[in-house]
Write a protein that holds these residues in place. Structure first.
Motif, PDB file in Angstrom:
ATOM      1  N   ALA A 133      45.379  39.524  35.646  1.00  0.00           N
ATOM      2  CA  ALA A 133      44.194  38.676  35.800  1.00  0.00           C
ATOM      3  C   ALA A 133      44.393  37.700  36.958  1.00  0.00           C
ATOM      4  CB  ALA A 133      43.925  37.901  34.510  1.00  0.00           C
ATOM      5  N   ILE A 134      43.286  37.244  37.530  1.00  0.00           N
ATOM      6  CA  ILE A 134      43.327  36.121  38.459  1.00  0.00           C
ATOM      7  C   ILE A 134      42.652  34.936  37.789  1.00  0.00           C
ATOM      8  CG2 ILE A 134      43.346  37.588  40.503  1.00  0.00           C
ATOM      9  CD1 ILE A 134      40.366  36.885  40.909  1.00  0.00           C
ATOM     10  N   GLU A 135      43.088  33.746  38.133  1.00  0.00           N
ATOM     11  CA  GLU A 135      42.469  32.562  37.557  1.00  0.00           C
ATOM     12  C   GLU A 135      41.385  32.020  38.474  1.00  0.00           C
ATOM     13  OE1 GLU A 135      45.374  29.413  37.203  1.00  0.00           O
ATOM     14  OE2 GLU A 135      45.653  29.284  39.364  1.00  0.00           O
ATOM     15  N   VAL A 136      40.367  31.427  37.864  1.00  0.00           N
ATOM     16  CA  VAL A 136      39.495  30.514  38.583  1.00  0.00           C
ATOM     17  C   VAL A 136      40.115  29.143  38.388  1.00  0.00           C
ATOM     18  CG1 VAL A 136      37.184  29.585  38.872  1.00  0.00           C
ATOM     19  CG2 VAL A 136      37.489  31.960  38.143  1.00  0.00           C
ATOM     20  N   ASN A 137      40.621  28.602  39.461  1.00  0.00           N
ATOM     21  CA  ASN A 137      41.426  27.383  39.440  1.00  0.00           C
ATOM     22  C   ASN A 137      40.601  26.265  40.075  1.00  0.00           C
ATOM     23  OD1 ASN A 137      43.234  25.355  40.552  1.00  0.00           O
ATOM     24  ND2 ASN A 137      44.941  26.734  40.098  1.00  0.00           N
ATOM     25  N   THR A 138      40.297  25.243  39.275  1.00  0.00           N
ATOM     26  CA  THR A 138      39.381  24.210  39.756  1.00  0.00           C
ATOM     27  C   THR A 138      40.080  23.068  40.479  1.00  0.00           C
ATOM     28  OG1 THR A 138      39.394  23.172  37.546  1.00  0.00           O
ATOM     29  CG2 THR A 138      37.638  24.736  38.025  1.00  0.00           C
ATOM     30  N   SER A 139      41.365  23.197  40.748  1.00  0.00           N
ATOM     31  CA  SER A 139      42.079  22.116  41.432  1.00  0.00           C
ATOM     32  C   SER A 139      41.775  22.052  42.917  1.00  0.00           C
ATOM     33  CB  SER A 139      43.594  22.242  41.231  1.00  0.00           C
ATOM     34  OG  SER A 139      44.130  23.309  41.992  1.00  0.00           O
ATOM     35  N   GLY A 140      41.120  23.095  43.454  1.00  0.00           N
ATOM     36  CA  GLY A 140      40.755  23.045  44.866  1.00  0.00           C
ATOM     37  C   GLY A 140      39.875  21.848  45.190  1.00  0.00           C
ATOM     38  N   GLY A 141      39.175  21.347  44.180  1.00  0.00           N
ATOM     39  CA  GLY A 141      38.354  20.164  44.388  1.00  0.00           C
ATOM     40  C   GLY A 141      39.146  18.920  44.714  1.00  0.00           C
TER      41      GLY A 141
ATOM     42  N   LYS B 281      41.662  19.047  46.878  1.00  0.00           N
ATOM     43  CA  LYS B 281      42.216  19.310  48.207  1.00  0.00           C
ATOM     44  C   LYS B 281      41.129  19.168  49.272  1.00  0.00           C
ATOM     45  CE  LYS B 281      46.298  20.828  46.627  1.00  0.00           C
ATOM     46  NZ  LYS B 281      47.587  20.169  46.907  1.00  0.00           N
ATOM     47  N   LEU B 282      41.509  19.348  50.529  1.00  0.00           N
ATOM     48  CA  LEU B 282      40.557  19.209  51.622  1.00  0.00           C
ATOM     49  C   LEU B 282      39.435  20.241  51.554  1.00  0.00           C
ATOM     50  CD1 LEU B 282      42.950  18.538  54.656  1.00  0.00           C
ATOM     51  CD2 LEU B 282      41.627  16.859  53.348  1.00  0.00           C
ATOM     52  N   CYS B 283      39.716  21.410  50.988  1.00  0.00           N
ATOM     53  CA  CYS B 283      38.700  22.461  50.928  1.00  0.00           C
ATOM     54  C   CYS B 283      37.566  22.101  49.984  1.00  0.00           C
ATOM     55  CB  CYS B 283      39.323  23.796  50.529  1.00  0.00           C
ATOM     56  SG  CYS B 283      39.932  23.850  48.825  1.00  0.00           S
ATOM     57  N   GLY B 284      37.848  21.278  48.982  1.00  0.00           N
ATOM     58  CA  GLY B 284      36.807  20.774  48.102  1.00  0.00           C
ATOM     59  C   GLY B 284      36.127  21.792  47.218  1.00  0.00           C
ATOM     60  N   GLY B 285      36.742  22.918  46.946  1.00  0.00           N
ATOM     61  CA  GLY B 285      36.115  23.935  46.098  1.00  0.00           C
ATOM     62  C   GLY B 285      37.131  24.635  45.226  1.00  0.00           C
TER      63      GLY B 285
END
Length: 269
Positions: A193-201, A203-207
């Protein structure tokens, strides 16, 4: 069934709170399942604790497992606590890591590529002065590493599979569609499986990781998805859980998964 499989705590040196703080936060957030998945030690390094701000000491690993198992029993009947770990993936040291995990009853292991060619994927300086041709080479290499991690057989979940964009948002615009598709096909074939990881928010990418276009292709290729907040403070547990669920349904996913004793548990979206 509400779950969050990616959490950290103070042992790794860059997260707030202890394990029980995250379990309590999960209860407050209405989670049914909380996975504890702190950063693996650097098992292949000669030193016990070479990076105190990145991962726990090797000598602390057994205590980490024991604490999670104790809390699993303490909270039984209130919330299901799963024993996980976020493992670095270094192909040349895979056997060392595999043997380090064998004695323990993990519910799941998250495999994350944090370094390529010896440089952190979050180091935005790695892109300075590179031609587009070299940038494409680096992105292709990253996805080749992710495919290798799926083929290793060590992991149930792959972590944040476009996290290179974290501190370098232009990463998403580097053309490498074939390499991404090849990685997704490999992931699907290997049943990871791959995760949908919400920590990108944070970081600079913001998503989120990964981006919607990768999720759409993952759905096309039949890749399983799961959820992880990648919380480094208890207040982020389950962050954007409902939004992620809604988006996955819009993309076309019918279910997402978590793992108990490394067995896949499907949950309708």
């Amino acid at each position: 069934m509400r779950f969050d499989l990616h959490t950290h705590h103070s042992r790794c040196g860059h997260a707030e709170g202890d394990i029980e703080d995250y379990i309590r936060a999960a209860l407050e957030a209405g989670m049914d399942v909380i996975g504890i998945s702190d950063h693996s030690p650097y098992f292949a390094h000669a030193e016990d604790h070479p990076n105190p701000r990145v991962a726990m000491p090797r000598s602390e690993f057994a205590a980490y497992v024991e604490e999670v198992l104790r809390l699993k029993e303490k909270y039984r009947g209130r919330i299901e606590v799963l024993l996980g770990v976020e493992s670095d993936f270094f192909p040349e040291y895979a056997d060392i890591y595999r043997k380090a995990y064998e004695p323990y009853p993990f519910d799941y292991i998250i495999g994350s590529v944090h370094f390529t060619r010896g440089v952190s994927i979050f180091n935005k300086n790695r892109w300075k002065g590179l031609s587009m041709e070299r940038k494409i080479e680096e992105k292709v290499h990253y996805y080749e590493m992710i495919a290798l991690s799926a083929e290793s057989g060590m992991f149930q979940i792959l972590g944040h599979i476009d996290a290179m964009k974290g501190n370098y948002p232009d990463f998403s615009d580097i053309p490498a569609a074939e390499a991404i598709d090849d990685a997704l096909k490999t992931i699907a074939k290997c049943g990871v499986a791959i995760e949908v990881n919400t920590s990108g928010g944070t970081k600079l990418c913001g998503g989120w990781y990964p981006s919607d276009d990768i999720l759409e292709r993952a759905c096309h290729f039949g890749v399983d998805v799961t959820f992880g907040s990648d919380s480094h403070r208890p207040g982020r547990i389950a962050e954007d859980w409902d939004r992620v669920r809604t988006r996955l349904k819009e993309i076309g996913f019918k279910e997402w998964v978590f793992f108990r004793r490394k067995e896949r548990i499907a949950v309708p979206l």
